[in-house]
Design an enzyme around this catalytic site. Structure first.
Site, PDB file in Angstrom:
ATOM      1  N   ASP A  98       6.160   8.346  -7.656  1.00 47.16           N
ATOM      2  CA  ASP A  98       6.881   9.527  -7.043  1.00 47.16           C
ATOM      3  C   ASP A  98       8.415   9.801  -7.394  1.00 47.16           C
ATOM      4  O   ASP A  98       8.848  10.835  -7.524  1.00 47.16           O
ATOM      5  CB  ASP A  98       6.674   9.434  -5.544  1.00 47.16           C
TER       6      ASP A  98
ATOM      7  N   HIS B 154     -30.257  16.882 -10.839  1.00 51.58           N
ATOM      8  CA  HIS B 154     -30.630  18.253  -9.659  1.00 51.58           C
ATOM      9  C   HIS B 154     -31.263  17.516  -8.635  1.00 51.58           C
ATOM     10  O   HIS B 154     -32.058  16.651  -8.611  1.00 51.58           O
ATOM     11  CB  HIS B 154     -31.800  19.019 -10.445  1.00 51.58           C
TER      12      HIS B 154
ATOM     13  N   GLY C  10       0.821  -1.255   0.022  1.00 56.30           N
ATOM     14  CA  GLY C  10      -0.144   0.032  -0.004  1.00 56.30           C
ATOM     15  C   GLY C  10       0.942   1.286  -0.114  1.00 56.30           C
ATOM     16  O   GLY C  10       0.307   2.306  -0.411  1.00 56.30           O
ATOM     17  N   GLY C  11       2.023   1.121   0.495  1.00 56.43           N
ATOM     18  CA  GLY C  11       3.066   2.158   0.470  1.00 56.43           C
ATOM     19  C   GLY C  11       2.632   3.583   1.317  1.00 56.43           C
ATOM     20  O   GLY C  11       1.900   3.314   2.221  1.00 56.43           O
TER      21      GLY C  11
ATOM     22  N   GLY D 275       5.445  24.963   6.343  1.00 53.76           N
ATOM     23  CA  GLY D 275       5.249  24.734   4.840  1.00 53.76           C
ATOM     24  C   GLY D 275       3.508  24.661   4.684  1.00 53.76           C
ATOM     25  O   GLY D 275       2.878  23.870   5.262  1.00 53.76           O
TER      26      GLY D 275
HETATM   27  P1  FAD Z   1       4.906   4.927  -2.335  1.00 55.76           P
HETATM   28  O1  FAD Z   1       3.547   4.956  -1.986  1.00 55.76           O
HETATM   29  O2  FAD Z   1       5.790   6.001  -1.434  1.00 55.76           O
HETATM   30  O3  FAD Z   1       5.259   3.528  -2.183  1.00 55.76           O
HETATM   31  C1  FAD Z   1       6.687   2.926  -2.494  1.00 55.76           C
HETATM   32  C2  FAD Z   1       6.880   1.826  -1.633  1.00 55.76           C
HETATM   33  O4  FAD Z   1       8.303   1.337  -1.988  1.00 55.76           O
HETATM   34  C3  FAD Z   1       6.841   1.964  -0.117  1.00 55.76           C
HETATM   35  O5  FAD Z   1       6.001   1.046   0.316  1.00 55.76           O
HETATM   36  C4  FAD Z   1       8.478   1.854   0.599  1.00 55.76           C
HETATM   37  O6  FAD Z   1       8.446   0.895   1.554  1.00 55.76           O
HETATM   38  C5  FAD Z   1       8.877   0.702  -0.785  1.00 55.76           C
HETATM   39  N1  FAD Z   1      10.213   0.669  -1.024  1.00 55.76           N
HETATM   40  C6  FAD Z   1      11.320   1.650  -1.193  1.00 55.76           C
HETATM   41  N2  FAD Z   1      12.145   1.285  -1.475  1.00 55.76           N
HETATM   42  C7  FAD Z   1      12.231  -0.200  -1.134  1.00 55.76           C
HETATM   43  C8  FAD Z   1      13.242  -0.976  -1.528  1.00 55.76           C
HETATM   44  N3  FAD Z   1      14.498  -0.580  -1.858  1.00 55.76           N
HETATM   45  N4  FAD Z   1      13.144  -2.247  -1.357  1.00 55.76           N
HETATM   46  C9  FAD Z   1      11.695  -2.533  -1.107  1.00 55.76           C
HETATM   47  N5  FAD Z   1      10.599  -1.836  -0.952  1.00 55.76           N
HETATM   48  C10 FAD Z   1      11.019  -0.509  -1.069  1.00 55.76           C
HETATM   49  N6  FAD Z   1      -1.604  11.649  -3.317  1.00 55.76           N
HETATM   50  C11 FAD Z   1      -2.846  11.807  -3.648  1.00 55.76           C
HETATM   51  O7  FAD Z   1      -3.024  11.276  -4.896  1.00 55.76           O
HETATM   52  N7  FAD Z   1      -3.947  12.264  -2.990  1.00 55.76           N
HETATM   53  C12 FAD Z   1      -3.883  12.383  -1.734  1.00 55.76           C
HETATM   54  O8  FAD Z   1      -4.982  12.721  -1.221  1.00 55.76           O
HETATM   55  C13 FAD Z   1      -2.459  12.278  -0.991  1.00 55.76           C
HETATM   56  N8  FAD Z   1      -2.473  12.609   0.127  1.00 55.76           N
HETATM   57  C14 FAD Z   1      -1.230  12.369   0.737  1.00 55.76           C
HETATM   58  C15 FAD Z   1      -1.322  12.885   2.226  1.00 55.76           C
HETATM   59  C16 FAD Z   1       0.034  12.641   2.900  1.00 55.76           C
HETATM   60  C17 FAD Z   1       0.429  13.034   4.368  1.00 55.76           C
HETATM   61  C18 FAD Z   1       1.342  12.207   2.059  1.00 55.76           C
HETATM   62  C19 FAD Z   1       2.528  12.034   2.748  1.00 55.76           C
HETATM   63  C20 FAD Z   1       1.095  11.721   0.632  1.00 55.76           C
HETATM   64  C21 FAD Z   1      -0.052  11.971   0.212  1.00 55.76           C
HETATM   65  N9  FAD Z   1      -0.273  11.660  -1.200  1.00 55.76           N
HETATM   66  C22 FAD Z   1      -1.506  11.944  -2.001  1.00 55.76           C
HETATM   67  C23 FAD Z   1       0.764  11.268  -2.196  1.00 55.76           C
HETATM   68  C24 FAD Z   1       0.882   9.715  -2.272  1.00 55.76           C
HETATM   69  O9  FAD Z   1       1.049   9.135  -1.241  1.00 55.76           O
HETATM   70  C25 FAD Z   1       2.027   9.377  -3.284  1.00 55.76           C
HETATM   71  O10 FAD Z   1       2.017  10.085  -4.503  1.00 55.76           O
HETATM   72  C26 FAD Z   1       1.869   7.975  -3.381  1.00 55.76           C
HETATM   73  O11 FAD Z   1       1.945   7.013  -2.616  1.00 55.76           O
HETATM   74  C27 FAD Z   1       2.995   7.452  -4.465  1.00 55.76           C
HETATM   75  O12 FAD Z   1       2.902   6.104  -4.959  1.00 55.76           O
HETATM   76  P2  FAD Z   1       4.218   5.383  -5.297  1.00 55.76           P
HETATM   77  O13 FAD Z   1       3.952   4.085  -5.388  1.00 55.76           O
HETATM   78  O14 FAD Z   1       5.166   5.993  -6.000  1.00 55.76           O
HETATM   79  O15 FAD Z   1       5.198   5.263  -3.866  1.00 55.76           O
END
Ligand code: FAD
Length: 464
Positions: A311, A443, A40-41, A183
């Site tokens: 990201d 509506h 779920g990240g 911020g």
């Molecule tokens: P991530 O979700 O960061 O997942 C990356 C995963 O990779 C993580 O689980 C990490 O543990 C794993 N990982 C990293 N390196 C390694 C490795 N070497 N080996 C194994 N695993 C690894 N976005 C929205 O669209 N809407 C929102 O409302 C929103 N609200 C947010 C609120 C907050 C407080 C925050 C912090 C972020 C928010 N975001 C929102 C942004 C959103 O969470 C990110 O854009 C999104 O999670 C990115 O997805 P991703 O798959 O690129 O990476």
């Protein structure tokens, strides 16, 4: 431990990685996903979902507080409301748990193998994972880097003790009396607003001379007004310098003088940085785009067989962009002809009121050399907004002057995040003003404001 060999290896099970792996599994691709924390990240565990849960709880509590103070326009009264933040956080954690185990279930259903541990590149085709039971080597034809992002730390205010990132802020079981938020981007404002509604005194410190710098002034104005109504202090053109000996936040304000802000917690939300270090990326010959991994429209990096999504690849750092990239990459690996050619990616601020922006604002369209026609329709003239006792805001459409093709749609108002689907669809389908004006909008709904804004540009508005 026996080496694994697969067609597709995904590093990171955030929205980008898990969607990529699920889609690949559905397409019959032999797929492995590696995750060092929880599936779920950021999004499901410490980002999108938990923040929206806390914001919702804060909204409910705030409404009850207003009722208790005799300020409900609906004539509802209540006796002194209370909140048990421990229970709120347990409820939020329950939602996170359901969603993350749902992701694990979907990966299993798609026959994706999950390896728990931190992945590290040995070379461009092999990754080693430190698992609980030893080192696992995985060799893959295609590798997807989906390692996401991390909160940016300020050197003079390192995380720890009372200096929190959004992750710790979303786990607080006791409300700090005074919170300083550094911020004024969307994360800082969403959380700052929630904490103020829960009863904390919030001060926001921002180096720029405005809040939410990525959105235009018209969209931001109602949010700034509401922050004031909630008693949130905002210091603009102000720089957090560190902490005093007594633990107060030291801030250099616009005139160059120093202010001390007493705070029980300091929440640092100055942005997020791509997670590109510490997993062998540096040893690969991957081209970078500043701090991000450079990708082409198919999310291919400069190394054959290696993709990057989410990201780690740049702005907008949003979950739905990561998911769309992940789905596309899985299909490319399956041999489909795909490219990231989206017209627009909606951006939503879950502030109070909410902001949605899809495509170009009027200023952005003009800066791109477009001749445009644009109009707003206010929620003060929308029956549904009135019936929900929140008439703040408007819907705005931006279209080409010559053929009326939609270039952008924005809104600010109560609950407008749900309009993002209609806005996105209109742009992606190449709608023109006449298409929106000619569509029957149910509506009473806030969506009628979209139709009315389009009618207004055409000189045919009915309700204003
Ligand atoms: P991530 O979700 O960061 O997942 C990356 C995963 O990779 C993580 O689980 C990490 O543990 C794993 N990982 C990293 N390196 C390694 C490795 N070497 N080996 C194994 N695993 C690894 N976005 C929205 O669209 N809407 C929102 O409302 C929103 N609200 C947010 C609120 C907050 C407080 C925050 C912090 C972020 C928010 N975001 C929102 C942004 C959103 O969470 C990110 O854009 C999104 O999670 C990115 O997805 P991703 O798959 O690129 O990476």
């Amino acid at each position: 431990m026996k080496d694994i060999s697969c067609k597709l290896l995904v590093i990171g099970a955030g929205p980008g990685g898990y969607v990529c792996a699920i889609r690949a599994g559905q397409l019959g691709i032999d797929t492995v996903i590696v995750e060092e924390k929880r599936p779920g990240g950021t999004c499901l565990n410490v980002g999108c979902i938990p923040s929206k849960a806390v914001i919702h709880a804060a909204d409910e509590f705030h409404i009850a507080t207003k009722m208790a103070a005799g300020q409900s326009p609906l004539g509802i009264t209540a006796s002194a409301p209370a909140i048990d933040l421990k229970k709120t956080i347990a409820w939020k954690d329950g939602i996170v748990g359901r969603l993350t185990s749902g992701v694990s279930g979907l990966l299993k259903k798609a026959k994706v193998k999950t390896v728990e541990g931190r992945a590290k590149f040995r070379d461009g085709e092999t990754v080693e994972v430190e698992t609980e039971t030893g080192m696992q080597s995985i060799r893959a034809e295609h590798i997807v880097i989906a390692t996401g992002s991390l909160p940016v730390e300020l050197p003079n205010l390192p995380f720890g003790d009372k200096v929190l990132s959004s992750t710790e802020a979303l786990a607080l079981t006791k409300l700090p009396e005074k919170i300083a938020v550094i911020g004024a981007g969307y994360i800082g404002l969403e959380l700052g607003t929630a904490f103020a509604k829960l009863g904390a005194h919030v001060t926001i410190v921002e180096t720029l001379d405005r809040i939410l710098p990525l959105y235009d002034a018209e969209l931001v104005r109602p949010v700034a007004k509401r922050l004031g109504e909630l008693g949130i202090d905002i210091l603009l053109s102000a720089k957090a310098k560190g902490m005093s000996g007594t633990g107060a936040l030291l801030v250099e304000v616009a005139d160059g003088s120093e202010q001390k802000i007493e705070a029980d917690a300091i929440l640092v939300t100055v942005g997020r940085k791509p997670a590109t270090e510490g997993f062998g990326r540096e040893e690969l010959v991957l081209d970078m785009d500043g701090k991000f991994i450079r990708i082409d429209p198919q999310c291919r990096t400069s190394m054959r067989g290696i993709f990057a999504i989410g990201d780690v690849t740049g702005e907008p750092m949003l979950a739905h962009r990561a998911m769309a990239q992940g789905e596309m990459v899985a299909e490319i690996v399956a041999g489909h002809n795909r490219s990231f050619d989206k017209v627009a990616i909606a951006a939503v601020c879950f502030t109070d009121p909410e902001i949605v922006s899809v495509g170009l604002s009027p200023d952005q369209a003009k800066a791109a050399g477009r001749e445009i026609r644009s109009a707003q329709f206010p929620f003060t003239a929308n029956g549904r907004a009135m019936s929900m006792a929140d008439e703040t805001g408007f819907v705005r459409v931006v279209a080409r002057a010559d053929n009326h093709l939609m270039l952008g749609i924005q809104a600010v108002g109560h609950g407008v995040s749900e309009l993002s689907a209609a806005f996105g669809l209109a742009l992606e389908m190449g709608a023109r003003l006449e298409d929106i004006a000619g569509t029957i909008h149910a509506h009473p709904t806030q969506g009628e404001a979209l139709q009315e804004a389009a009618l207004r540009v055409l000189g045919r508005e009915l309700h204003c």
